[in-house]
Design an enzyme around this catalytic site. Structure first.
Site, PDB file in Angstrom:
ATOM      1  N   CYS A 131       0.846  -1.203   0.000  1.00 42.86           N
ATOM      2  CA  CYS A 131       0.000   0.000   0.000  1.00 42.86           C
ATOM      3  C   CYS A 131       0.878   1.250   0.000  1.00 42.86           C
ATOM      4  O   CYS A 131       1.415   1.638   1.042  1.00 42.86           O
ATOM      5  CB  CYS A 131      -0.941   0.008   1.202  1.00 42.86           C
ATOM      6  SG  CYS A 131      -2.016   1.470   1.211  1.00 42.86           S
ATOM      7  N   CYS A 134      -0.250   4.102   2.435  1.00 43.26           N
ATOM      8  CA  CYS A 134       0.082   3.840   3.843  1.00 43.26           C
ATOM      9  C   CYS A 134       1.591   3.926   4.079  1.00 43.26           C
ATOM     10  O   CYS A 134       2.034   4.430   5.112  1.00 43.26           O
ATOM     11  CB  CYS A 134      -0.474   2.485   4.280  1.00 43.26           C
ATOM     12  SG  CYS A 134      -2.290   2.447   4.331  1.00 43.26           S
TER      13      CYS A 134
END
Length: 179
Positions: A131, A134
């Site tokens: 991700c 993130c």
């Protein structure tokens, strides 16, 4: 399962993985709680029961029960967040970024361990889960709290090694079942 038993399950075609695992376990460049929490959070993120078992056995010897729970909480909340925020980041419809996620993640506000450890573990798990949003978010928090770039790089290197251990073991299991 011990780390030595785990190493024994890594097939010969993945000798580099075995060597990297040995180096990682012996690396003392991070503090004990940081290191063992990182190991456990990443092990859980691999979703490989053998890897989880070996690193949980190691972590419970070195960490408080609260820290063990925090490392597991990182892996579980990042499993959720990494899917959601990867979607928000990758979709061409930017409307989703303005919507509330409506995901419970109270553990982020009170993880029961040092915030820098929690963020470092979250970064490593986010790297395993792929991700980018993130990764950027956790890396920024770490930089803003003066965590050294070498520490951040070590955490991601450990995540890479942990994932390669899980893949090597699964590949070895597949090879053994075909033979």
């Amino acid at each position: 399962m011990s780390i030595d038993e785990l190493k024994g399950r890594i097939p010969d075609f993945a000798k580099d993985v075995r060597l990297n695992l040995s180096s990682m376990v012996l690396d003392e460049s991070l503090g004990e709680q940081t290191r063992y929490g990182l190991f456990l959070a990443c092990a859980v993120a691999t979703r490989n029961s053998r890897v989880m078992s070996a690193f949980e056995a190691l972590a419970v010897e070195k960490m408080t029960p609260a820290a063990v729970a925090a490392a597991k909480a990182v892996a579980t909340v990042m499993a959720m967040n990494n899917i959601y925020y990867r979607f928000v980041h990758l979709t061409s419809n930017k409307e989703y970024g303005d919507m509330p996620s409506r995901l419970r993640m109270n553990v982020i506000g009170g993880p029961g361990v040092d915030k820098a450890d929690f963020e470092l573990w979250s970064l490593a798990v986010s790297a395993i889960n792929g991700c980018g949003a993130c990764i950027d978010s956790h890396e920024k928090v770490l930089q803003d709290t003066s965590v050294a770039a070498t520490t951040i790089q070590t955490a991601v290197r450990f995540a890479a090694i942990m994932q390669s251990v899980a893949v090597a073991i699964e590949a070895g299991n597949a090879t053994m079942s075909v033979a």
